[in-house]
Design an enzyme around this catalytic site. Structure first.
Site, PDB file in Angstrom:
ATOM      1  N   ARG A  37       0.851  -1.188   0.000  1.00 52.69           N
ATOM      2  CA  ARG A  37       0.000   0.000   0.000  1.00 52.69           C
ATOM      3  C   ARG A  37       0.888   1.239   0.000  1.00 52.69           C
ATOM      4  O   ARG A  37       1.788   1.365   0.832  1.00 52.69           O
ATOM      5  CB  ARG A  37      -0.918   0.035   1.230  1.00 52.69           C
ATOM      6  CG  ARG A  37      -1.868  -1.149   1.349  1.00 52.69           C
ATOM      7  CD  ARG A  37      -2.954  -1.064   0.300  1.00 52.69           C
ATOM      8  NE  ARG A  37      -3.950  -2.099   0.483  1.00 52.69           N
ATOM      9  CZ  ARG A  37      -4.228  -3.021  -0.424  1.00 52.69           C
ATOM     10  NH1 ARG A  37      -3.582  -3.055  -1.574  1.00 52.69           N
ATOM     11  NH2 ARG A  37      -5.149  -3.921  -0.187  1.00 52.69           N
ATOM     12  N   ARG A  64      -4.059  25.097  -9.536  1.00 54.13           N
ATOM     13  CA  ARG A  64      -3.729  23.854  -8.841  1.00 54.13           C
ATOM     14  C   ARG A  64      -2.827  23.037  -9.745  1.00 54.13           C
ATOM     15  O   ARG A  64      -3.271  22.476 -10.748  1.00 54.13           O
ATOM     16  CB  ARG A  64      -5.003  23.076  -8.490  1.00 54.13           C
ATOM     17  CG  ARG A  64      -5.869  23.780  -7.463  1.00 54.13           C
ATOM     18  CD  ARG A  64      -5.109  23.992  -6.186  1.00 54.13           C
ATOM     19  NE  ARG A  64      -5.987  24.350  -5.088  1.00 54.13           N
ATOM     20  CZ  ARG A  64      -5.554  24.572  -3.863  1.00 54.13           C
ATOM     21  NH1 ARG A  64      -4.259  24.490  -3.588  1.00 54.13           N
ATOM     22  NH2 ARG A  64      -6.402  24.880  -2.911  1.00 54.13           N
ATOM     23  N   GLU A  92      -7.621  30.967   7.747  1.00 57.25           N
ATOM     24  CA  GLU A  92      -7.674  30.772   6.294  1.00 57.25           C
ATOM     25  C   GLU A  92      -8.692  31.704   5.635  1.00 57.25           C
ATOM     26  O   GLU A  92      -8.428  32.248   4.562  1.00 57.25           O
ATOM     27  CB  GLU A  92      -7.975  29.313   5.954  1.00 57.25           C
ATOM     28  CG  GLU A  92      -6.831  28.378   6.224  1.00 57.25           C
ATOM     29  CD  GLU A  92      -5.613  28.603   5.337  1.00 57.25           C
ATOM     30  OE1 GLU A  92      -5.748  29.163   4.215  1.00 57.25           O
ATOM     31  OE2 GLU A  92      -4.515  28.219   5.756  1.00 57.25           O
ATOM     32  N   SER A 113      -9.576  11.330   0.225  1.00 55.08           N
ATOM     33  CA  SER A 113      -9.149  10.264  -0.693  1.00 55.08           C
ATOM     34  C   SER A 113      -8.740   9.035   0.104  1.00 55.08           C
ATOM     35  O   SER A 113      -7.559   8.691   0.166  1.00 55.08           O
ATOM     36  CB  SER A 113      -7.969  10.745  -1.554  1.00 55.08           C
ATOM     37  OG  SER A 113      -8.330  11.853  -2.321  1.00 55.08           O
ATOM     38  N   GLY A 115      -8.613   5.975  -0.233  1.00 55.51           N
ATOM     39  CA  GLY A 115      -7.918   4.865  -0.871  1.00 55.51           C
ATOM     40  C   GLY A 115      -6.410   4.943  -0.724  1.00 55.51           C
ATOM     41  O   GLY A 115      -5.724   3.922  -0.811  1.00 55.51           O
ATOM     42  N   GLU A 119      -5.962  12.249   4.808  1.00 54.33           N
ATOM     43  CA  GLU A 119      -6.403  13.637   4.982  1.00 54.33           C
ATOM     44  C   GLU A 119      -7.886  13.689   5.332  1.00 54.33           C
ATOM     45  O   GLU A 119      -8.721  13.060   4.685  1.00 54.33           O
ATOM     46  CB  GLU A 119      -6.170  14.453   3.706  1.00 54.33           C
ATOM     47  CG  GLU A 119      -6.649  15.889   3.867  1.00 54.33           C
ATOM     48  CD  GLU A 119      -6.622  16.691   2.583  1.00 54.33           C
ATOM     49  OE1 GLU A 119      -6.426  17.911   2.670  1.00 54.33           O
ATOM     50  OE2 GLU A 119      -6.787  16.105   1.494  1.00 54.33           O
ATOM     51  N   GLU A 140       3.042  32.986   0.620  1.00 55.42           N
ATOM     52  CA  GLU A 140       3.772  33.734  -0.418  1.00 55.42           C
ATOM     53  C   GLU A 140       3.716  33.069  -1.787  1.00 55.42           C
ATOM     54  O   GLU A 140       3.905  33.728  -2.801  1.00 55.42           O
ATOM     55  CB  GLU A 140       5.220  33.961   0.000  1.00 55.42           C
ATOM     56  CG  GLU A 140       6.026  32.683   0.173  1.00 55.42           C
ATOM     57  CD  GLU A 140       7.426  32.938   0.706  1.00 55.42           C
ATOM     58  OE1 GLU A 140       8.304  32.138   0.343  1.00 55.42           O
ATOM     59  OE2 GLU A 140       7.618  33.898   1.451  1.00 55.42           O
ATOM     60  N   GLU A 142       0.982  31.602  -3.004  1.00 57.37           N
ATOM     61  CA  GLU A 142      -0.438  31.430  -3.298  1.00 57.37           C
ATOM     62  C   GLU A 142      -0.962  32.693  -3.986  1.00 57.37           C
ATOM     63  O   GLU A 142      -0.877  33.783  -3.436  1.00 57.37           O
ATOM     64  CB  GLU A 142      -1.180  31.204  -1.967  1.00 57.37           C
ATOM     65  CG  GLU A 142      -2.467  30.499  -2.059  1.00 57.37           C
ATOM     66  CD  GLU A 142      -2.966  30.079  -0.687  1.00 57.37           C
ATOM     67  OE1 GLU A 142      -3.373  28.921  -0.561  1.00 57.37           O
ATOM     68  OE2 GLU A 142      -2.954  30.881   0.258  1.00 57.37           O
TER      69      GLU A 142
END
Length: 181
Positions: A37, A64, A92, A113, A115, A119, A140, A142
């Site tokens: 895995r 992205r 944020e 995610s 799999g 997260e 900085e 972003e």
């Protein structure tokens, strides 16, 4: 062993970066066979469904690299070590949009995610927004464009794949169904 459980035989750290860690695990499957895995460890993140007084959703557009394109999202970011999730959401929202909120409410958490990554994103609702006089500077590296859209405009952006991520799609569904837009 649970009929779906995989028992870890060995674990090797392959990479440790600024945001993620990658490890390779050998596991014993429920039938006794072994498999490998590839797993990503992530500290978790928050996302903010911010709604203005005139019922517009605050979005950010940013590039992205993993997708090689810009997408429109709700404000979000990584939880720093030892940081409270709600404080991350407040930070944020301010860093990415210049807004503060007098009414933060936890909505829900989910795996992004499962799999291959651990997260978890924690989604908050922000209402009673106000412009922050001197907002904290964002990251900085972003570059962000702020948009305020109606629920109808947001749904159209989903159809056009301008909104293309699960957390934002979830937030739009939440806004539409539970807030009676």
């Amino acid at each position: 062993m649970n009929r779906f459980e995989e028992k870890t035989i060995s674990s090797t750290n392959v990479y440790k970066g600024r945001v993620i860690e990658l490890r390779l695990e050998e596991v014993e499957l429920p039938d006794g066979n072994h498999a490998l895995r590839e797993l990503i460890d992530h500290p978790g993140a928050v996302a903010v469904l911010a709604i203005t007084d005139d019922n517009k959703i605050v979005f950010v557009e940013q590039y992205r690299k993993a997708l090689n394109r810009s997408i429109i999202e709700i404000p979000a970011g990584k939880i720093e070590p030892g940081e409270d999730k709600e404080l991350t959401a407040i930070r944020e929202l301010e860093e990415e949009t210049g807004y503060g909120s007098r009414a933060f409410t936890y909505i829900q958490s989910f795996a992004t995610s499962p799999g291959f990554a651990n997260e978890i994103i924690h989604i908050y609702l922000a209402r009673d927004l106000y412009k922050v006089e001197n907002p904290a500077p964002g990251d900085e590296d972003e570059f962000i464009r702020i948009l305020e859209c109606t629920i109808e405009e947001a749904k159209q952006m989903v159809q056009e794949e301008q909104i293309y991520d699960a957390k934002t799609a979830f937030a739009i569904l939440y806004a539409e169904k539970l807030l009676d837009f």
